[in-house]
Design an enzyme around this catalytic site. Structure first.
Site, short mmCIF file in Angstrom:
data_model
loop_
_atom_site.label_atom_id
_atom_site.label_comp_id
_atom_site.label_asym_id
_atom_site.label_seq_id
_atom_site.Cartn_x
_atom_site.Cartn_y
_atom_site.Cartn_z
N HIS A 165 -12.47 70.99 37.51
CA HIS A 165 -11.79 69.35 37.38
C HIS A 165 -12.58 68.53 36.49
O HIS A 165 -14.00 68.61 36.42
CB HIS A 165 -11.74 67.97 38.13
CG HIS A 165 -11.29 67.27 38.63
ND1 HIS A 165 -9.81 67.56 38.36
CD2 HIS A 165 -11.06 66.35 38.17
CE1 HIS A 165 -9.03 65.94 38.57
NE2 HIS A 165 -10.12 65.46 38.33
N ASP A 199 -2.15 62.04 48.18
CA ASP A 199 -2.47 61.76 46.52
C ASP A 199 -1.95 61.72 45.93
O ASP A 199 -2.19 60.55 45.25
CB ASP A 199 -3.95 62.51 46.13
CG ASP A 199 -4.71 62.04 45.54
OD1 ASP A 199 -5.10 61.33 44.78
OD2 ASP A 199 -4.41 63.44 44.77
N ARG A 212 -1.67 53.75 41.65
CA ARG A 212 -3.44 53.39 40.72
C ARG A 212 -3.21 53.07 39.63
O ARG A 212 -3.57 52.21 38.66
CB ARG A 212 -4.78 54.45 41.76
CG ARG A 212 -4.91 53.78 42.70
CD ARG A 212 -6.01 54.98 42.69
NE ARG A 212 -6.87 55.59 42.43
CZ ARG A 212 -7.68 56.77 42.07
NH1 ARG A 212 -7.23 57.64 42.26
NH2 ARG A 212 -8.65 56.59 41.03
N SER A 217 -9.61 60.98 45.38
CA SER A 217 -8.04 61.35 44.92
C SER A 217 -8.71 63.01 44.53
O SER A 217 -7.44 64.50 44.46
CB SER A 217 -8.32 60.75 43.62
OG SER A 217 -6.96 61.25 43.13
N LYS A 258 -7.52 67.07 46.40
CA LYS A 258 -6.69 67.60 45.17
C LYS A 258 -7.09 69.30 45.83
O LYS A 258 -7.08 69.89 45.96
CB LYS A 258 -6.45 67.54 43.78
CG LYS A 258 -5.20 66.34 43.93
CD LYS A 258 -4.92 66.11 42.67
CE LYS A 258 -5.93 65.91 41.49
NZ LYS A 258 -5.71 64.05 42.28
#
Length: 437
Positions: free
Chosen positions: A85, A164, A171, A186, A190
């Protein structure tokens, strides 16, 4: 015990109190179920932005969001899976190169990606610039891709961390993106729900990143590595510079072209280098190689041999994309108007404001200001000069790819001011600052 009320929880956080595990669970369940409205969740998110959360609250929030939907377990088809990520940057097409690269050396990659958020693009939007490419996969299609190909990059599905997914969109439009606990929860909710055993995080800092400073990026990285430890996963975080865009292309189809070039051996050095660093962490965490040099050698060979490129092409075909546009990238969506932006003076490029570039791409139609906006995949920027480049007056700094001439005029001044040109060459920018394991 008195029934919980959202207004009391918002007030508690507004006043700086740590929320209990039970309160956090109740909020996440209620919001996911539609019992807590967006306006109350937005108020709580703003209170968290202003008041923060401690490590325990952040871990509780992460686990509650991960458990709000399906917890994917792929161990029946792959004994070990890896994931990556990035906290988001401008021109960050790392996933498009890294995922096929590590899949090519035998590490199954199961990646759920997001859409663009704020001024940084999303991997899903980039992949959708390939005609026919499907990012919304059923659970069965997702599992089959892991089993048969060892590589899948899909949009976050409705049943994976659904709390999320709702909060992420909220957001984006309520100015509550920039909070280390919210970003960490967040990302990690995930990642935990998606079931990967080894996770590498690319945590970016600088003008073109959510984390402006190295200290903030380090704090975010440490928070996420700690959450991973709580959850029993292997996590490493690479702190990488976003003091200028990664590579030369910013914008969806333009970045796909650049990723294809990297996989075919002609990509930008900084992009390839970052992918090798991130990939080496995954190869080591997975136990395939025991040291960074051996891991890197293995990945360089997968690039050189064309194995990584073949893996990317196979993924595109498997998810319904047209491979002809990969073989001839000029067939990807192309903007009708392409205009060079000249350097106002001679000198060395001393700084590039990546955020200004990202916002310009959004203004051209390459991003979203509301969650229902549609994206023009063809628009964006291609840089000719990066930090340290010597330019003469009138040399092109970048090319603007736009849908119409008026769009070019609307962003030209903003782009001109994004470049700082000095007489003396600047010190070289680091690409990777540190690795947190």
């Amino acid at each position: 015990m008195a029934a919980m009320r959202m207004v009391d929880i918002i007030a508690a956080k507004r006043d700086g109190r740590a929320l209990t595990t039970a309160e956090i669970d109740w909020v996440v369940k209620g919001y996911a179920a539609g019992e807590i409205p967006d306006y109350q969740m937005a108020a709580l998110a703003m209170a968290i932005v202003l008041r923060g959360m401690d490590d325990r609250e952040t871990a509780d929030l992460t686990m509650a969001m991960a458990r709000s939907g399906d917890m994917l377990d792929l161990h029946d088809i792959a004994p070990l899976t890896v994931d990556k990520h990035s906290t988001g940057g401008v021109g960050d097409k790392t996933t498009l190169v890294l995922a096929p690269l590590v899949a090519a050396v035998g590490l199954p990659v199961t990646k759920m990606s997001g859409r663009g958020l704020g001024f940084s693009g999303g991997t899903i939007d980039k992949l959708e610039s390939i005609p026919g490419f499907r990012t919304n996969l059923s659970a069965e299609e997702f599992r089959r891709a892991v089993r048969e190909l060892g590589l899948v990059v899909a949009a976050q599905s409705g049943d994976l961390a659904p709390a999320d997914k709702k909060l992420y969109a909220l957001r984006d439009v309520t100015a509550t993106v920039e909070s280390i606990p919210l970003i960490a929860a967040s990302v990690m909710s995930k990642k935990l729900a998606a079931g990967a055993d080894c996770i590498v995080l690319d945590v970016k800092y600088g003008q073109g990143a959510f984390m402006r400073t190295l200290d903030d990026a380090r704090r975010l990285a440490q928070t996420m590595v700690a959450i991973g430890r709580h959850a029993g996963r292997k996590v490493a975080a690479v702190l990488s510079s976003m003091q200028q865009p990664l590579g030369f292309a910013v914008g969806n189809a333009l970045e796909v072209r650049e990723a294809v070039a990297a996989l075919r051996g002609t990509g930008p050095d900084d992009l390839v280098e970052l992918c090798l660093v991130l990939g080496s962490e995954l190869v080591q965490m997975a136990g395939v190689r025991s040291d960074a040099d051996a891991a890197r050698t293995m990945l360089v060979e997968a690039l050189r041999s064309g194995a990584a490129w073949a893996k990317f092409r196979a993924m595109v075909v498997n998810q319904g994309g047209d491979p002809a546009v990969l073989d001839e990238p000029e067939r990807l969506p192309t903007a009708p108007v392409q205009v060079e932006l000249p350097a106002p003076r001679a000198g060395f490029v001393a700084a590039i404001d990546g955020q200004a570039l990202g916002l310009a791409v959004n203004a051209l139609g390459g991003g979203r200001s509301r969650k229902e906006d549609t994206i023009d995949h063809a628009v964006g920027l291609v840089l000719w000069a990066k930090v340290g480049t010597r330019v003469a007056a009138g040399d092109p700094l970048l090319t603007i790819h736009a849908a119409r001439q008026s769009d070019v005029e609307a962003v030209a001044d903003q782009l001109r001011t994004a470049y700082t040109i000095h007489d003396a060459p600047p010190p070289p920018l680091p690409l990777v600052e540190a690795i947190i394991r």
